[in-house]
Write an enzyme that holds these catalytic residues in place. Sequence first.
Site, short mmCIF file in Angstrom:
data_model
loop_
_atom_site.label_atom_id
_atom_site.label_comp_id
_atom_site.label_asym_id
_atom_site.label_seq_id
_atom_site.Cartn_x
_atom_site.Cartn_y
_atom_site.Cartn_z
CG HIS A 64 -0.94 7.00 -1.05
ND1 HIS A 64 -2.17 7.20 -1.64
CD2 HIS A 64 -1.17 6.24 0.05
CE1 HIS A 64 -3.11 6.61 -0.90
NE2 HIS A 64 -2.54 6.02 0.12
CG LEU A 65 5.05 5.87 -5.40
CD1 LEU A 65 5.56 5.05 -6.58
CD2 LEU A 65 6.19 6.19 -4.44
CG HIS A 116 -10.11 4.34 3.29
ND1 HIS A 116 -8.91 4.98 3.45
CD2 HIS A 116 -10.88 4.73 4.34
CE1 HIS A 116 -8.95 5.74 4.54
NE2 HIS A 116 -10.14 5.61 5.09
CG HIS A 165 -5.21 1.99 5.78
ND1 HIS A 165 -6.55 1.96 6.02
CD2 HIS A 165 -5.03 2.72 4.66
CE1 HIS A 165 -7.16 2.65 5.07
NE2 HIS A 165 -6.25 3.11 4.23
CE LYS A 183 -7.87 2.05 -0.74
NZ LYS A 183 -6.74 2.89 -0.40
CG HIS A 211 -1.90 1.13 1.26
ND1 HIS A 211 -3.23 0.92 1.51
CD2 HIS A 211 -1.77 2.47 1.07
CE1 HIS A 211 -3.88 2.08 1.47
NE2 HIS A 211 -3.01 3.03 1.21
CG ASP A 246 -1.65 4.59 3.93
OD1 ASP A 246 -1.61 5.06 2.77
OD2 ASP A 246 -2.59 4.79 4.71
CG ASN A 266 -5.24 8.52 -3.24
OD1 ASN A 266 -4.18 8.00 -3.57
ND2 ASN A 266 -5.44 9.07 -2.05
ZN LIG Z 1 -3.42 5.02 1.75
#
Ligand SMILES: [Zn+2]
Length: 263
Positions: free
Chosen positions: A18-19, A139, A177, A102, A16, A250, A44
Amino acid sequence: MTSINELVVLRPDDWHLHLRDGAMLKAVTPYSSAHFGRAIIMPNLLPPIVTSEQALAYRARVIAAVPAGHKFEPLMTLYLTEQTDPDDVETGANSGLIKALKLYPAGATTNSQSGVKDIEKVYCVLERMSEINLPLLVHGEVTDPEVDIFDREAVFIESVLEPLRQRFPALRIVMEHVTTSQGVEYVRSAQSGLGATITTHHLIINRNTMLVGGIRPHYYCLPIAKRETHRLALVEAATSGDNRFFLGTDSAPHLDGAKEAAC
Ligand SMILES: [Zn+2]
């Protein structure tokens, strides 16, 4: 007898991550690619990655941000919306590009405005994902303003996740998460098809770390850190050897100005 008190994982995977995009993508990607072999890349962005074509282009931007000499494979996901086309999902999955979808309940977290408001509107996509064995990453928090922020995961399990699993028993689901003992128990209670990622953040801190003596905004993230009993349940799950629990850092960079602000 010697006992093991340290375990070094040479090249872990991050399930998990986020880049982001643009300058942020270039700045943060080397920190992940230096340590991790593969990562599930969250979709996202603004606007979100909703089609296979967008995921393909985003994958190229991620790869361009990986420094020479790092061996890192980004695993792409799509952001599930009420307009998602099941045929596009299937094509993307069959080509090997798309590894999961997702689900963000609308308004649940950063850039989730395009998320799902009415879960029934995505049943056709979930049906197809079941057929082609493509996992759904969730989520797991309700966004109902009436529900206390510390209870949003537990309420999500009862009101959204359990009915969803009953309706789509073959759909593989990852609770992203997970932050509560209820989440841990729920994963353990499943016969099959359910796993959870755990962040290091939620293993290390509880809500006191964030709130006692003043508000520490850099510890604020969603799902919000819970009380100590929940942290202990997460540590127990993460160290239990139960392979339904796995690491998703995350890591999700924000600019300082967005964290050190009145809101
Ligand atoms: Zn996340």
